[in-house]
Design an enzyme around this catalytic site. Structure first.
Site, PDB file in Angstrom:
ATOM      1  N   GLU A 147     -10.177  -0.892   2.329  1.00 30.84           N
ATOM      2  CA  GLU A 147      -9.926  -0.035   3.490  1.00 30.84           C
ATOM      3  C   GLU A 147     -11.224   0.569   4.021  1.00 30.84           C
ATOM      4  OE1 GLU A 147      -7.429   4.077   4.473  1.00 30.84           O
ATOM      5  OE2 GLU A 147      -8.183   3.690   2.453  1.00 30.84           O
ATOM      6  N   GLU A 185      -0.032   9.420   5.786  1.00 35.19           N
ATOM      7  CA  GLU A 185      -1.050   9.915   4.854  1.00 35.19           C
ATOM      8  C   GLU A 185      -1.822  11.009   5.579  1.00 35.19           C
ATOM      9  OE1 GLU A 185      -4.574   8.077   2.008  1.00 35.19           O
ATOM     10  OE2 GLU A 185      -4.550   7.643   4.154  1.00 35.19           O
TER      11      GLU A 185
END
Length: 250
Positions: free
Chosen positions: A137, A234
Site C-alpha cells: 500500500e 479506516e
C-alpha cells in the site's frame, strides 16, 4: 454497491477491542479488519468472529508496535531476518483469523538497495504463503514521512518486478488523494491492480463523507469498473462511530 468493512483498530474505539466485533455487527457490518492484532490472543478474536458471524478482511504485518514504532521492515536493508520472523508470526495469526489479505508494510527507507530488499522480501513471502493474498500500500509522506512506498506508480513497478499472483495492490483512497490530489484518475490508472480498498475523508482522516473526497462518486466508479473486493472504513470518527456511518448508505 461495495461490500463495506469496519477497521476495528480505528472504529468503535468506545469499546475494548474484543467488544468492537459485536459493535460492528450491530452496526450492520459483516466484515472487519484489524491493523495489528498481536496484542490480543488469536483464539479470542477467532471466537469473536465466529460468535458474531464476521469475516476478517485484512491484518498487517509487521510489526505489532504501531505507537511510536517502525512501520514495517520489508524494505529495510539488513532487516530481512526481522521481517521473516514477523511474517511467520503473522501467518500463525492468519491460521486462526483467516484474513482475506495480509498487508506487508515496507517501512521507512529509500534508494535502490531498499527497493531490491523490498522486492526480494515480497518474493520470499509470496513463496512462503502461496495461497494467501498479500498486499502492498502506498502511504502518503505527510502521514508517515520517509515511508518507502509512497507513490502508486512506484507500487505498480514493484508489483511487476515481484510478478507473483498473490501479491497485489491495497488501494487507500485517502492516501491516493493525499499523494496525487486526484482520486478518480489514480483509480483509473491503478485500480485494476487493487484487491482491497480503504477509505477515509481528506484532509483530517475522519468519516469518508467529510472533506474533499467524493466518496459517493468513488463508489460508483469502482462499481462501474467491476471491483468485487471489500471497502474498509479506516478513519478516526469525529464522535461516536455509529453516529457517523451515513457514508455506507451513499
Amino acid at each position: 454497491m461495495p461490500t463495506f468493512c469496519a477497521n476495528l483498530t480505528m472504529l468503535f474505539t468506545e469499546y475494548p477491542l474484543i467488544e468492537r466485533f459485536g459493535a460492528a455487527k450491530d452496526a450492520g457490518f459483516d466484515v472487519v479488519e484489524i491493523l495489528f492484532p498481536y496484542d490480543n490472543p488469536a483464539q479470542e478474536m477467532r471466537s469473536a468472529l465466529i460468535k458474531h458471524d464476521l469475516k476478517m478482511a485484512l491484518i498487517n504485518t509487521p510489526p505489532p508496535n504501531w505507537a511510536g514504532g517502525d512501520r514495517g521492515y520489508a524494505a529495510i536493508p539488513n532487516g530481512e531476518k526481522r521481517f521473516q520472523y514477523d511474517f511467520k508470526r503473522t501467518l500463525r495469526y492468519a491460521q486462526l483469523l483467516k484474513p482475506t489479505h495480509i498487508h506487508i508494510m515496507a517501512g521507512r527507507a529509500k534508494g535502490a538497495v531498499a527497493r531490491a530488499t523490498f522486492i526480494e522480501n515480497l518474493k520470499w513471502a509470496a513463496m512462503q504463503a502461496p495461497k494467501q493474498s498479500l498486499t502492498i500500500e502506498p502511504i502518503n509522506p505527510t502521514d508517515i514521512p520517509g515511508y518507502f512506498l509512497h507513490d502508486f506508480d512506484q507500487a505498480a513497478e514493484i508489483l511487476d518486478a515481484v510478478d507473483a499472483p498473490n501479491v497485489n495492490l491495497q488501494f487507500d483512497a485517502y492516501h491516493a488523494h493525499m499523494i496525487t490530489g486526484d482520486l478518480p484518475a489514480t483509480w483509473s490508472r491503478h485500480g485494476h491492480r487493487a484487491v482491497h480498498i480503504q477509505i477515509a475523508g481528506a484532509p483530517g482522516r475522519h468519516e469518508p463523507d467529510i472533506g474533499d473526497i467524493d466518496c459517493a462518486g468513488f463508489f460508483k466508479q469502482i462499481d462501474a469498473d467491476g471491483y468485487k473486493g471489500f471497502v474498509s472504513g479506516e478513519y478516526h470518527p469525529k464522535g461516536r462511530t455509529v453516529d457517523g456511518l451515513e457514508w455506507v448508505k451513499l
